[in-house]
Design a protein around this motif. Structure first.
Motif, short mmCIF file in Angstrom:
data_model
loop_
_atom_site.label_atom_id
_atom_site.label_comp_id
_atom_site.label_asym_id
_atom_site.label_seq_id
_atom_site.Cartn_x
_atom_site.Cartn_y
_atom_site.Cartn_z
N PHE A 121 5.55 2.90 1.95
CA PHE A 121 4.67 1.77 1.68
C PHE A 121 4.13 1.20 3.00
CE2 PHE A 121 6.56 1.79 -2.49
CZ PHE A 121 5.60 1.23 -3.32
N GLY A 122 2.94 0.60 2.92
CA GLY A 122 2.36 -0.10 4.05
C GLY A 122 1.97 -1.50 3.62
N THR A 123 1.81 -2.41 4.60
CA THR A 123 1.47 -3.80 4.28
C THR A 123 -0.01 -4.06 4.49
OG1 THR A 123 2.08 -4.44 6.53
CG2 THR A 123 3.73 -4.72 4.82
N ILE A 124 -0.63 -4.69 3.51
CA ILE A 124 -2.01 -5.11 3.66
C ILE A 124 -2.08 -6.61 3.98
CG2 ILE A 124 -2.33 -5.59 1.19
CD1 ILE A 124 -5.22 -4.58 1.54
N SER A 125 -1.04 -7.34 3.59
CA SER A 125 -0.90 -8.75 3.95
C SER A 125 0.57 -9.11 3.81
CB SER A 125 -1.77 -9.65 3.04
OG SER A 125 -1.34 -9.55 1.69
N ASN A 126 0.93 -10.30 4.18
CA ASN A 126 2.33 -10.71 4.14
C ASN A 126 2.90 -10.59 2.73
OD1 ASN A 126 4.72 -11.76 5.22
ND2 ASN A 126 4.19 -13.83 4.58
N TRP A 129 2.68 -5.00 -0.44
CA TRP A 129 2.88 -3.62 0.01
C TRP A 129 2.12 -2.65 -0.88
CZ3 TRP A 129 6.39 -2.35 4.11
CH2 TRP A 129 7.02 -3.47 4.67
N LEU A 130 1.52 -1.63 -0.23
CA LEU A 130 0.70 -0.66 -0.96
C LEU A 130 1.17 0.77 -0.70
CD1 LEU A 130 -2.98 -1.82 -0.23
CD2 LEU A 130 -1.50 -2.51 -2.12
N SER A 131 0.95 1.63 -1.70
CA SER A 131 1.14 3.07 -1.52
C SER A 131 0.27 3.81 -2.52
CB SER A 131 2.60 3.48 -1.71
OG SER A 131 2.72 4.89 -1.66
N PRO A 132 -0.37 4.92 -2.10
CA PRO A 132 -1.15 5.73 -3.03
C PRO A 132 -0.29 6.78 -3.73
CG PRO A 132 -1.45 6.57 -0.83
CD PRO A 132 -0.53 5.37 -0.71
N ASN A 133 0.99 6.83 -3.39
CA ASN A 133 1.88 7.85 -3.95
C ASN A 133 2.60 7.35 -5.21
OD1 ASN A 133 1.35 9.74 -1.86
ND2 ASN A 133 2.74 8.62 -0.50
N CYS A 172 -3.43 -0.58 6.52
CA CYS A 172 -2.00 -0.53 6.17
C CYS A 172 -1.17 0.34 7.12
CB CYS A 172 -1.84 0.01 4.75
SG CYS A 172 -2.55 -1.05 3.47
N TRP A 173 -1.80 1.33 7.74
CA TRP A 173 -1.05 2.25 8.60
C TRP A 173 -1.86 2.60 9.84
CZ3 TRP A 173 -1.63 3.27 3.31
CH2 TRP A 173 -0.47 3.10 2.53
N ASN A 174 -1.17 2.83 10.93
CA ASN A 174 -1.81 3.25 12.18
C ASN A 174 -1.84 4.78 12.19
OD1 ASN A 174 -2.70 3.74 14.78
ND2 ASN A 174 -1.49 2.11 15.69
N ILE A 175 -2.81 5.34 11.50
CA ILE A 175 -2.90 6.79 11.36
C ILE A 175 -3.13 7.47 12.70
CG2 ILE A 175 -4.19 8.68 10.28
CD1 ILE A 175 -2.45 7.08 8.38
N ASP A 228 5.55 8.28 9.05
CA ASP A 228 4.48 8.90 8.28
C ASP A 228 4.68 8.59 6.80
OD1 ASP A 228 2.57 10.46 7.07
OD2 ASP A 228 3.28 12.36 7.88
N PRO A 229 3.74 7.87 6.17
CA PRO A 229 3.90 7.50 4.76
C PRO A 229 3.68 8.65 3.79
CG PRO A 229 1.77 6.77 5.55
CD PRO A 229 2.51 7.30 6.76
N GLY A 230 3.30 9.83 4.30
CA GLY A 230 3.08 10.97 3.41
C GLY A 230 1.88 10.78 2.51
N LEU A 231 0.77 10.37 3.10
CA LEU A 231 -0.45 10.11 2.32
C LEU A 231 -0.99 11.38 1.67
CD1 LEU A 231 -2.30 7.76 4.83
CD2 LEU A 231 -1.02 7.09 2.79
N PRO A 232 -1.62 11.25 0.52
CA PRO A 232 -2.22 12.42 -0.13
C PRO A 232 -3.40 12.95 0.70
CG PRO A 232 -2.78 10.40 -1.30
CD PRO A 232 -1.75 10.03 -0.29
#
Length: 291
Positions: A121-126, A129-133, A172-175, A228-232
């Motif tokens: 998961f990554g944070t978009i705001s306090n 938490w978000l995840s596309p998985n 959300c992530w520093n790719i 690594d969040p393992g993004l699709p």
């Protein structure tokens, strides 16, 4: 390498596939190859036992240690990510977890954050938490584990802008930073792979050295589980180095597998039962994720 973390690596890559149990004497012998003495090994085992990752069993005057259900579960979860050669396709949905855990439960909140980061998961705001998985099971397991039903809300939704999904990922992530870490891994281990491949083919490297090299390879590569969040595939940049790193890891691992297993078995069978049904030379699905 940290003794405790190294022990987890060896449990994930070897011990779990030999009955999930090892005599402490054999474990001490294995860690000696990395410069860890008996005292450090016993101290690390004691801490891991208190934390609920491993459990002990006495047979005569010998002590044996195995992963608990909690330890096995974590390893199985990691297997689905660390050994994927290519990212999966995206279903177009976002998993959104929002929590409002009170300040007096700060420790609980910190533990939940660590678990969410590990899950990808990554944070978009306090506290959002978000995840596309498809992490529904992991989320509900966390809610039950920490008993936080009153403090959380969980959504599965589509993103309708005004920005793109790629821009949402950047928030959300520093790719870029993750890609640089993969480049560093490739730079170091591509050279080591060529050298060790030549040595293995020429018989110029011992089984013990292969055991050390393979364990160190796994130990380093599994660190990507924490960054690594393992993004699709649909959400990754065109120049994504994670795929190259995964292929390199796979090839390098396979080159070292047989001699490394021979050394492990030689040490393991002293004080442990080696099953005739164990076909470890073809095993290639072990994760190791506890730091």
């Amino acid at each position: 390498m940290n003794t405790r973390s190294l022990i987890f690596t060896i449990y994930g890559d070897y011990i779990r596939h030999y009955g999930n149990q090892i005599w402490i004497g054999s474990l001490i012998r294995l860690l000696k190859e990395f410069g860890h003495n008996a005292q450090a090994t016993r101290a690390a085992i004691s801490r891991m036992s208190k934390q609920g990752w491993i459990q002990s069993k006495k047979k005569g005057n010998k002590s044996y240690y195995s992963l608990t259900d909690r330890g096995v579960k974590r390893i199985e979860e990691a297997a689905k990510r660390i050994y994927k050669i290519k990212p999966e396709k995206w279903d177009g949905k976002w998993r959104i977890l929002i929590y409002t855990i009170p300040e007096e439960k700060r420790n609980l909140r910190d533990e939940l954050r660590k678990e969410l980061i590990w899950s990808g998961f990554g944070t978009i705001s306090n506290s959002c938490w978000l995840s596309p998985n498809p992490l529904e099971k992991q989320v509900y397991d966390l809610i039950d584990k920490y008993d936080i039903q009153p403090y959380v809300d969980f959504f599965i939704s589509e993103y309708n802008g005004p920005h793109t999904s790629a821009q949402l990922v950047e928030k959300c992530w520093n790719i870029e930073e993750i890609n640089k870490k993969y480049e560093e891994f490739i730079s170091i281990y591509s050279q080591k792979y060529i050298i060790d491949k030549h040595k293995v083919q020429k018989g110029e490297i011992s089984d013990a050295e292969c055991f050390v090299e393979r364990t160190q390879l796994v130990h380093e590569y599994r660190k990507f589980l924490f960054i690594d969040p393992g993004l699709p595939e649909d959400l990754l940049p065109k120049e994504w180095m994670g795929n190259h790193a995964a292929s390199l890891f796979s090839d390098y691992y396979k080159i070292l597998a047989k001699p490394a297993n021979r050394f492990f078995e030689e040490v393991f069978k002293d004080g442990n039962e080696l099953s005739d049904k164990t076909d470890t030379y073809d095993v290639y699905d072990h994760p190791f994720i506890i730091q």
